[in-house]
Scaffold this active site. Structure first.
Site, short mmCIF file in Angstrom:
data_model
loop_
_atom_site.label_atom_id
_atom_site.label_comp_id
_atom_site.label_asym_id
_atom_site.label_seq_id
_atom_site.Cartn_x
_atom_site.Cartn_y
_atom_site.Cartn_z
N GLU A 8 -18.29 -21.41 36.82
CA GLU A 8 -18.68 -19.89 36.75
C GLU A 8 -19.90 -20.00 35.58
O GLU A 8 -20.81 -19.26 35.95
CB GLU A 8 -17.55 -19.13 36.04
CG GLU A 8 -16.77 -18.78 37.33
CD GLU A 8 -15.56 -17.84 36.59
OE1 GLU A 8 -15.20 -16.73 37.04
OE2 GLU A 8 -15.12 -18.36 35.77
N TRP A 27 -26.15 -4.88 40.51
CA TRP A 27 -26.07 -6.22 41.08
C TRP A 27 -26.32 -6.00 42.52
O TRP A 27 -25.55 -5.45 43.14
CB TRP A 27 -24.49 -6.81 40.71
CG TRP A 27 -24.39 -8.17 41.21
CD1 TRP A 27 -24.81 -9.23 40.16
CD2 TRP A 27 -23.69 -8.68 42.09
NE1 TRP A 27 -24.33 -10.46 40.64
CE2 TRP A 27 -23.86 -10.25 41.82
CE3 TRP A 27 -23.21 -8.29 43.40
CZ2 TRP A 27 -22.99 -11.04 42.80
CZ3 TRP A 27 -22.63 -9.24 44.34
CH2 TRP A 27 -22.69 -10.49 44.05
N ARG A 64 -20.42 -6.65 32.70
CA ARG A 64 -20.17 -6.82 33.68
C ARG A 64 -20.99 -7.48 34.91
O ARG A 64 -20.61 -8.00 35.79
CB ARG A 64 -20.10 -5.33 34.19
CG ARG A 64 -18.85 -4.51 33.58
CD ARG A 64 -19.20 -2.95 34.18
NE ARG A 64 -18.01 -2.30 33.60
CZ ARG A 64 -17.12 -1.72 34.50
NH1 ARG A 64 -17.37 -1.80 35.51
NH2 ARG A 64 -16.23 -0.90 33.94
N CYS A 89 -21.05 -4.12 38.12
CA CYS A 89 -21.80 -3.58 37.13
C CYS A 89 -21.55 -2.32 36.34
O CYS A 89 -20.56 -1.91 36.02
CB CYS A 89 -23.17 -3.30 37.96
SG CYS A 89 -23.54 -4.55 39.12
N GLU A 148 -8.13 -23.56 37.46
CA GLU A 148 -8.69 -22.45 36.59
C GLU A 148 -9.72 -23.19 35.75
O GLU A 148 -10.88 -22.73 35.45
CB GLU A 148 -7.71 -21.86 35.67
CG GLU A 148 -8.23 -21.05 34.59
CD GLU A 148 -9.07 -19.58 35.18
OE1 GLU A 148 -9.58 -19.13 34.32
OE2 GLU A 148 -8.76 -19.46 36.45
N HIS A 160 -7.07 -37.70 50.66
CA HIS A 160 -7.14 -37.18 51.82
C HIS A 160 -8.72 -36.52 52.00
O HIS A 160 -8.73 -35.58 52.83
CB HIS A 160 -6.10 -36.21 52.10
CG HIS A 160 -4.63 -36.95 52.29
ND1 HIS A 160 -4.45 -37.64 53.36
CD2 HIS A 160 -3.61 -36.61 51.31
CE1 HIS A 160 -3.01 -37.80 53.19
NE2 HIS A 160 -2.66 -37.46 52.06
N ASN A 203 -22.31 2.65 42.07
CA ASN A 203 -21.64 1.58 41.96
C ASN A 203 -20.49 1.30 43.18
O ASN A 203 -19.77 2.32 43.37
CB ASN A 203 -20.64 1.56 40.69
CG ASN A 203 -20.10 0.11 40.31
OD1 ASN A 203 -20.49 -0.96 41.13
ND2 ASN A 203 -19.32 0.18 39.28
N GLY A 204 -20.60 0.30 43.83
CA GLY A 204 -19.88 -0.08 45.08
C GLY A 204 -20.58 -0.35 46.32
O GLY A 204 -21.72 -0.78 46.41
N LYS A 212 -17.94 -8.61 36.22
CA LYS A 212 -16.48 -8.59 35.67
C LYS A 212 -15.57 -7.81 36.28
O LYS A 212 -14.52 -8.08 36.40
CB LYS A 212 -16.63 -8.10 34.08
CG LYS A 212 -15.37 -8.07 33.42
CD LYS A 212 -15.08 -9.41 32.99
CE LYS A 212 -13.94 -9.50 32.19
NZ LYS A 212 -13.23 -10.81 31.70
N LYS A 263 -13.63 -22.06 35.63
CA LYS A 263 -14.36 -21.93 34.55
C LYS A 263 -15.91 -22.68 34.57
O LYS A 263 -16.98 -22.23 34.01
CB LYS A 263 -13.72 -22.10 33.01
CG LYS A 263 -12.42 -21.50 33.00
CD LYS A 263 -12.78 -19.89 32.50
CE LYS A 263 -13.09 -18.98 33.36
NZ LYS A 263 -11.86 -18.53 34.35
#
Length: 616
Positions: free
Chosen positions: A496, A83, A27, A2, A489, A512, A109-110, A611, A493
């Site tokens: 996401e 967030w 973000r 964020c 990848e 398998h 933030n964190g 982000k 995408k």
């Protein structure tokens, strides 16, 4: 995650803060808040949802659409997009947080890892907390430590805070002051004329000043309208080291595209071109740099640590380094590497890949490797990030600012940069002939033009396919060798931005277990660009079609066999199989994009994602 922004100066701060948050929207967030003080007036507002919700609350709070009337009074404020990590998404939990008296306000933030222990301590002191978040405890700690100096209260609180975070604080007793500090999360100061900014990204204040000072871990910045002071944890003062930012603010705009993500997909040719151009002027290639020939000659093993899209770029790099330079490579998920007691032998070169340079797990993995004696190189798109300060050397991608949360142009730039490193290693080891080296260099140089060619030729057919498959309940992506990182990848995408359940496998592993998921309603996306394993892949597709699944293949021009095994084939130009990784991802990016748009989704800000991932 964020975004944080703070302002102190002579202008009313509400609109400045809101505009700064707009620059940080990419973000990701689920709520937002703002606190400010102007003269004797102190306000704190919050809103769940996007910034339009906060702007509506702000308009009600101050009128005139959220723009306060200019005064000669110093204005100071802080704002945050949040967030949720602790506590639900409510207006009570949305930052900024206040102490019980409302005198102290912080944005953070964190993560504060020992917040439960601190909550118990505060409860013993009869402090009442209003939310379940880890951040609120910081405001109460500041109140407990405050004796007339906010910077000192922040410094004393650092000893009690465990985790990784960036925070900015303000208090009623010092209305012209903001105090910020960081520990493993980004925080940068914008130096202005009679006003100062502090934010988690330069882009938040780039419209107002280009002079920026990046804080180091546990540096405390004290911002007042006409000065910025920086102190270390012992309270010793020093001048902030600032640089002039060269970014153009226009690069943050959409340039006529409907979304940032689509714009950035179309910028991939330019991103690769810039990355290739800067490689030749990189000082790390000099004889005394981290990539000097004698240093590379001593490399016996390479370990790549990364997360998400960067991890997939690492998988592509492993194929190139092992094939071209004949050096063994391991690719590790950084969050696992840091905890599994890895052995990093002498002579190992460790590459930490992070587009932001602030990814918490990747930084921790790099530190662990460095502590064991490895040479550590950072691969990042962000100058002055934490990774650049901690690594022994840095390889920069030149993708430019990427706003969309789902990485696109940073992925292809990472792959190309790592291919250049693979060729540098091959030159040192002598594993390839001069003719082969010249051919590979030539093919790298052609990639920007080929990316543009793919974009112009496949967009319309991919749009049509995505529209027809938009309601499919599940997708399976398959690839082999060079096609596997692309499949992984591409599936990421789609997950996401479309929220459709999607899995990706090495095609030989499909029988398998994953084959049990196939039915007539299952589209299978196959990356069939590596002709070395094409016969094996065609055999896998026969098994897929026998279960009734529909196949969409990404194949190389001139590959006729694939058309017999797929309902739809999208062709890309012929090139070395490893070079085709960069080309083959483009149709899959477009497929995810158009499918998500067909489902009416916000591709730039997918739910639950951010982000820059600065938490574990």
């Amino acid at each position: 995650m964020c975004g944080i922004i703070g302002y102190v100066g002579g202008r009313p701060c509400q609109r400045l803060l809101l505009d700064g948050l707009r620059k940080l929207e990419y973000r990701g967030y689920d709520s937002a808040g703002m606190a400010w003080r102007e003269g004797e007036m102190a306000r704190c507002i919050r809103a769940v949802g996007n910034l339009d919700s906060l702007e509506s609350v702000l308009a009600c709070a101050v009128g005139d659409g959220g723009v306060a009337t200019a005064t000669a009074t110093v204005s100071a404020g802080i704002a945050h997009t949040r967030w949720a990590t602790h506590g639900g998404v409510t207006e009570i939990n949305a930052h900024p947080h206040e102490d019980a008296s409302g005198r102290f306000r912080i944005v953070l933030n964190g993560i504060i890892e020992n917040h439960l222990e601190l909550r118990d301590r505060l409860a013993a002191d009869l402090v009442t907390l209003r939310s379940d978040t880890d951040a609120e405890v910081v405001a109460h700690l500041l109140a407990l430590h405050y004796d007339g100096n906010l910077a000192e209260a922040v410094r004393r609180s650092l000893d009690e805070l465990e985790g990784h975070y960036a925070l900015v604080a303000m208090c009623d007793e010092e209305p012209d002051t903001l105090v910020g500090v960081r520990r493993e999360c980004p925080l940068v100061v914008g130096l202005g004329d009679g006003e100062q900014f502090i934010a988690s990204s330069i882009s938040a204040f780039l419209a107002h000043t280009r002079e920026a000072a990046v804080l180091s871990d546990e540096e405390i910045a004290v911002l007042r309208p006409h000065e910025v002071e920086v102190f270390d944890v012992k309270g010793l003062r020093h001048r902030p080291a600032s640089t002039q930012v060269e970014w153009d603010e226009d690069r943050c705009e959409k340039d006529g595209f409907e979304t940032f993500m689509l714009k950035e997909i179309h910028e991939q040719g330019s991103a690769v071109r810039e990355t290739l151009s800067q490689w030749r002027a990189n000082p790390e290639l000099s004889e005394d740099g981290a990539l000097a020939a004698e240093r590379l000659a001593a490399v016996k093993r390479i370990v790549i640590v990364a997360c998400g899209t960067s991890y997939h770029a690492g998988l592509a790099a492993r194929n190139a380094i092992e094939r071209w330079a004949r050096i063994p490579v391991e690719v590790e998920v950084a969050s696992e590497f840091r905890y599994r007691e890895p052995i990093v032998a002498d002579g190992a070169l460790v590459l930490g890949i992070s587009q932001s340079g602030e990814t918490a797990d990747t930084l921790a993995a790099m530190r662990l490797a460095k502590a064991q004696g490895a040479t550590v190189l950072a691969v990042t798109n962000t100058p002055a990030s934490q990774a650049t300060r901690e690594a022994d050397g840095v390889l920069f991608t030149r993708a430019g600012l990427e706003i969309g949360v789902a990485a696109t142009k940073t992925f292809v730039a990472q792959v190309v940069l790592l291919y250049e490193l693979a060729l540098r290693l091959a030159a040192v080891t002598g594993a390839q002939s001069p003719a082969t080296m010249a051919e590979l260099h030539d093919q790298l140089e052609q990639l920007p033009q080929l990316i543009d060619q793919v974009l112009s030729s496949v967009d319309e057919p991919i749009r049509g396919l995505a529209g027809r498959l938009a309601l499919s309940p599940f997708f399976l992506y398959l690839g082999r060798l060079a096609g596997l990182p692309v499949a992984l990848e591409g599936a990421l995408k789609l997950k996401e931005i479309s929220y459709v359940p999607t899995d990706a496998y090495a095609a030989g592993e499909m029988k398998h277990g994953p084959i049990a998921l196939l039915s007539r309603e299952t589209p299978v996306i196959c990356v069939a660009t590596d002709e070395r394993v094409l016969p094996k892949l065609l055999s896998n597709l026969s098994e897929v079609r026998a279960r009734g699944a529909r196949v969409l293949a990404i194949a190389t021009e001139g590959s006729r066999e694939i058309a017999e095994h797929a309902e739809h084939v999208v062709y890309i130009p012929r090139a070395d199989p490893l070079m085709q990784c960069v080309l083959a991802i483009v149709p899959l990016q477009l497929f995810a994009y158009h499918l998500a748009r067909a489902r009416g989704l916000n591709v730039d800000q997918p739910r639950n994602l951010a982000k820059t991932v600065t938490v574990e």
